[in-house]
Design an enzyme around this catalytic site. Structure first.
Site, PDB file in Angstrom:
ATOM      1  N   MET A  19       0.850  -1.188   0.000  1.00  0.00           N
ATOM      2  CA  MET A  19       0.000   0.000   0.000  1.00  0.00           C
ATOM      3  C   MET A  19       0.894   1.248   0.000  1.00  0.00           C
ATOM      4  O   MET A  19       2.016   1.217   0.510  1.00  0.00           O
ATOM      5  CB  MET A  19      -0.911   0.007   1.235  1.00  0.00           C
ATOM      6  CG  MET A  19      -1.994  -1.058   1.166  1.00  0.00           C
ATOM      7  SD  MET A  19      -3.108  -1.030   2.585  1.00  0.00           S
ATOM      8  CE  MET A  19      -3.942   0.543   2.374  1.00  0.00           C
ATOM      9  N   SER A  21       2.546   2.527  -2.313  1.00  0.00           N
ATOM     10  CA  SER A  21       3.779   2.424  -3.123  1.00  0.00           C
ATOM     11  C   SER A  21       3.656   3.119  -4.471  1.00  0.00           C
ATOM     12  O   SER A  21       4.621   3.164  -5.236  1.00  0.00           O
ATOM     13  CB  SER A  21       4.142   0.943  -3.324  1.00  0.00           C
ATOM     14  OG  SER A  21       3.095   0.269  -4.001  1.00  0.00           O
ATOM     15  N   THR A  24      -1.465   2.903  -7.915  1.00  0.00           N
ATOM     16  CA  THR A  24      -2.565   3.599  -8.593  1.00  0.00           C
ATOM     17  C   THR A  24      -2.045   4.783  -9.398  1.00  0.00           C
ATOM     18  O   THR A  24      -2.491   5.024 -10.530  1.00  0.00           O
ATOM     19  CB  THR A  24      -3.614   4.049  -7.553  1.00  0.00           C
ATOM     20  OG1 THR A  24      -4.095   2.879  -6.884  1.00  0.00           O
ATOM     21  CG2 THR A  24      -4.788   4.751  -8.209  1.00  0.00           C
ATOM     22  N   ASP A  90      -7.833  -1.603 -11.414  1.00  0.00           N
ATOM     23  CA  ASP A  90      -7.170  -1.274 -10.144  1.00  0.00           C
ATOM     24  C   ASP A  90      -7.646  -2.243  -9.062  1.00  0.00           C
ATOM     25  O   ASP A  90      -8.697  -2.866  -9.187  1.00  0.00           O
ATOM     26  CB  ASP A  90      -7.470   0.175  -9.738  1.00  0.00           C
ATOM     27  CG  ASP A  90      -6.440   0.697  -8.734  1.00  0.00           C
ATOM     28  OD1 ASP A  90      -5.369   0.061  -8.580  1.00  0.00           O
ATOM     29  OD2 ASP A  90      -6.687   1.753  -8.114  1.00  0.00           O
ATOM     30  N   GLU A  91      -6.867  -2.380  -8.000  1.00  0.00           N
ATOM     31  CA  GLU A  91      -7.199  -3.248  -6.857  1.00  0.00           C
ATOM     32  C   GLU A  91      -7.509  -4.676  -7.325  1.00  0.00           C
ATOM     33  O   GLU A  91      -8.494  -5.292  -6.867  1.00  0.00           O
ATOM     34  CB  GLU A  91      -8.392  -2.668  -6.072  1.00  0.00           C
ATOM     35  CG  GLU A  91      -8.230  -1.229  -5.619  1.00  0.00           C
ATOM     36  CD  GLU A  91      -7.191  -1.023  -4.533  1.00  0.00           C
ATOM     37  OE1 GLU A  91      -6.677  -2.027  -3.990  1.00  0.00           O
ATOM     38  OE2 GLU A  91      -6.864   0.137  -4.245  1.00  0.00           O
ATOM     39  N   GLY A 170      -9.424  -0.016   3.512  1.00  0.00           N
ATOM     40  CA  GLY A 170      -9.029   1.112   4.353  1.00  0.00           C
ATOM     41  C   GLY A 170      -7.842   1.838   3.785  1.00  0.00           C
ATOM     42  O   GLY A 170      -7.282   1.455   2.755  1.00  0.00           O
ATOM     43  N   CYS A 179       9.038  -1.678   5.672  1.00  0.00           N
ATOM     44  CA  CYS A 179      10.042  -2.533   5.033  1.00  0.00           C
ATOM     45  C   CYS A 179      10.028  -3.907   5.716  1.00  0.00           C
ATOM     46  O   CYS A 179       9.379  -4.094   6.750  1.00  0.00           O
ATOM     47  CB  CYS A 179      11.424  -1.904   5.119  1.00  0.00           C
ATOM     48  SG  CYS A 179      12.100  -1.926   6.783  1.00  0.00           S
ATOM     49  N   CYS A 182      11.025  -3.793   9.505  1.00  0.00           N
ATOM     50  CA  CYS A 182      10.125  -3.107  10.443  1.00  0.00           C
ATOM     51  C   CYS A 182       8.720  -3.720  10.469  1.00  0.00           C
ATOM     52  O   CYS A 182       7.915  -3.396  11.351  1.00  0.00           O
ATOM     53  CB  CYS A 182      10.029  -1.627  10.073  1.00  0.00           C
ATOM     54  SG  CYS A 182      11.601  -0.745  10.205  1.00  0.00           S
TER      55      CYS A 182
HETATM   56  N1  ADP Z   1       4.698   5.737   3.273  1.00  0.00           N
HETATM   57  C1  ADP Z   1       4.478   6.265   2.063  1.00  0.00           C
HETATM   58  N2  ADP Z   1       5.335   6.014   1.053  1.00  0.00           N
HETATM   59  C2  ADP Z   1       5.132   6.555  -0.174  1.00  0.00           C
HETATM   60  N3  ADP Z   1       4.070   7.319  -0.497  1.00  0.00           N
HETATM   61  C3  ADP Z   1       3.161   7.570   0.457  1.00  0.00           C
HETATM   62  C4  ADP Z   1       3.321   7.077   1.783  1.00  0.00           C
HETATM   63  N4  ADP Z   1       2.265   7.491   2.492  1.00  0.00           N
HETATM   64  C5  ADP Z   1       1.486   8.213   1.674  1.00  0.00           C
HETATM   65  N5  ADP Z   1       2.015   8.264   0.444  1.00  0.00           N
HETATM   66  C6  ADP Z   1       1.389   8.918  -0.701  1.00  0.00           C
HETATM   67  O1  ADP Z   1       0.764   7.912  -1.476  1.00  0.00           O
HETATM   68  C7  ADP Z   1       0.956   8.210  -2.846  1.00  0.00           C
HETATM   69  C8  ADP Z   1       0.806   6.922  -3.655  1.00  0.00           C
HETATM   70  O2  ADP Z   1      -0.569   6.625  -3.683  1.00  0.00           O
HETATM   71  P1  ADP Z   1      -1.159   5.476  -4.552  1.00  0.00           P
HETATM   72  O3  ADP Z   1      -0.684   5.570  -5.966  1.00  0.00           O
HETATM   73  O4  ADP Z   1      -2.650   5.520  -4.344  1.00  0.00           O
HETATM   74  O5  ADP Z   1      -0.526   4.175  -3.881  1.00  0.00           O
HETATM   75  P2  ADP Z   1      -1.037   2.673  -3.879  1.00  0.00           P
HETATM   76  O6  ADP Z   1      -2.052   2.524  -4.971  1.00  0.00           O
HETATM   77  O7  ADP Z   1       0.184   1.850  -4.133  1.00  0.00           O
HETATM   78  O8  ADP Z   1      -1.615   2.444  -2.522  1.00  0.00           O
HETATM   79  C9  ADP Z   1       2.334   8.836  -2.905  1.00  0.00           C
HETATM   80  O9  ADP Z   1       2.499   9.705  -4.010  1.00  0.00           O
HETATM   81  C10 ADP Z   1       2.390   9.633  -1.601  1.00  0.00           C
HETATM   82  O10 ADP Z   1       1.914  10.927  -1.781  1.00  0.00           O
HETATM   83  C1  LIG Z   2      -2.778  -5.331   3.219  1.00  0.00           C
HETATM   84  C2  LIG Z   2      -4.244  -5.446   2.967  1.00  0.00           C
HETATM   85  C3  LIG Z   2      -4.937  -4.415   2.365  1.00  0.00           C
HETATM   86  N1  LIG Z   2      -6.260  -4.515   2.151  1.00  0.00           N
HETATM   87  C4  LIG Z   2      -6.992  -3.425   1.504  1.00  0.00           C
HETATM   88  C5  LIG Z   2      -6.770  -2.042   2.050  1.00  0.00           C
HETATM   89  C6  LIG Z   2      -7.064  -1.162   0.864  1.00  0.00           C
HETATM   90  O1  LIG Z   2      -8.478  -0.968   0.799  1.00  0.00           O
HETATM   91  C7  LIG Z   2      -6.608  -2.019  -0.326  1.00  0.00           C
HETATM   92  C8  LIG Z   2      -5.252  -1.639  -0.859  1.00  0.00           C
HETATM   93  O2  LIG Z   2      -5.298  -0.357  -1.416  1.00  0.00           O
HETATM   94  P1  LIG Z   2      -4.005   0.397  -2.018  1.00  0.00           P
HETATM   95  O3  LIG Z   2      -4.552   1.072  -3.240  1.00  0.00           O
HETATM   96  O4  LIG Z   2      -2.961  -0.615  -2.332  1.00  0.00           O
HETATM   97  O5  LIG Z   2      -3.567   1.375  -0.992  1.00  0.00           O
HETATM   98  O6  LIG Z   2      -6.560  -3.352   0.158  1.00  0.00           O
HETATM   99  C9  LIG Z   2      -6.939  -5.666   2.509  1.00  0.00           C
HETATM  100  O7  LIG Z   2      -8.166  -5.778   2.295  1.00  0.00           O
HETATM  101  N2  LIG Z   2      -6.264  -6.689   3.105  1.00  0.00           N
HETATM  102  C10 LIG Z   2      -4.942  -6.629   3.349  1.00  0.00           C
HETATM  103  O8  LIG Z   2      -4.371  -7.616   3.897  1.00  0.00           O
HETATM  104 ZN    ZN Z   3      11.655   0.037   7.908  1.00  0.00          ZN
END
Ligand code: ADP
Ligand SMILES: Cc1cn([C@H]2C[C@H](O)[C@@H](COP(=O)(O)O)O2)c(=O)[nH]c1=O
Ligand code: ZN
EC number: 2.7.1.21
Length: 193
Positions: A19, A21, A24, A90-91, A170, A179, A182
């Protein structure tokens, strides 16, 4: 000279990681570039993910594109139009296993399929159907967040609240990026299991 008969070559691209990373954001970047290239794009998301908007794919930074929310992989297949060039999902971890065959079929028809999703769940286990999707993909991009504890590259999603179901939709209120060092996969109180 007679060449190879023109046949569009489809492909599957997977964007994966923890999450936050940037999965999206990367998916939206690819969608926008495809639109700029005048390709016809259809974007899908699972109905269960209603965190930010029911009808848009939205990043944690609130960048968004229009999408159709569907309940099953079969609904994606039914909705893809003949003229579509690119299907973005997505997702993908929230879809049933049929998503693998749907992506494969669409790519075999000549479409470019781009799927983003979590590779691991809150315990660090492979999150089905992502491993199978990664196996059939031509290209897999693994992106990393910043570890909320040490600032290093994060590959895991730390659940912060005591719920032991695999699916728990969430954002930052319930998860943080960590990482390997951690990450504490057993941080959820045992009594809650
Ligand atoms: N710990 C974190 N590491 C990197 N980005 C983070 C972190 N927490 C919040 N962000 C924000 O989340 C954005 C990435 O969101 P998003 O593309 O929706 O990620 P994902 O779909 O992988 O959950 C980054 O550009 C940054 O602004
Ligand atoms: C680790 C984990 C995540 N989820 C859910 C939480 C969020 O709704 C999505 C991931 O969204 P993102 O775009 O990658 O931030 O997945 C879950 O349901 N179960 C898990 O173990
Ligand atoms: Zn760490």
């Amino acid at each position: 000279m007679r060449g190879v008969p023109a046949r569009p070559t489809g492909s599957v691209e997977v964007i994966t990681g923890s999450m936050f990373s940037g999965k999206t954001e990367e998916l939206i970047r690819r969608i926008k570039r495809a639109i700029l290239a005048r390709q016809r794009v259809q974007a899908f998301k699972p109905r269960i993910d209603d965190r930010y908007d029911a009808h848009r794919i939205v990043s944690h930074e609130a960048v968004s594109v229009e999408a159709v929310a569907v309940g099953t992989s079969a609904s994606i297949e039914e909705r893809v139009l003949d003229e579509t060039d690119v299907v973005a999902i997505d997702e993908a971890q929230f879809f049933d296993r049929g998503i693998v065959e749907v992506c494969d079929k669409l790519a075999n028809r000549g479409l470019r399929v781009i799927a983003a999703g979590l590779d691991q769940d809150y315990l660090g286990r492979p999150f089905p159907p992502m491993p199978e999707l990664m196996a059939i993909a031509e290209e897999v991009t693994k992106v990393h967040a910043v570890c909320a504890v040490c600032g290093g590259p994060a590959s895991r999603s730390q659940r912060l609240i005591p719920q032991a179901t695999t699916v728990l939709v969430g954002g930052a209120e319930s998860y943080e990026a960590r990482c390997r060092g951690c990450f504490e996969p057993r941080d959820v109180p045992r009594t809650e299991f």
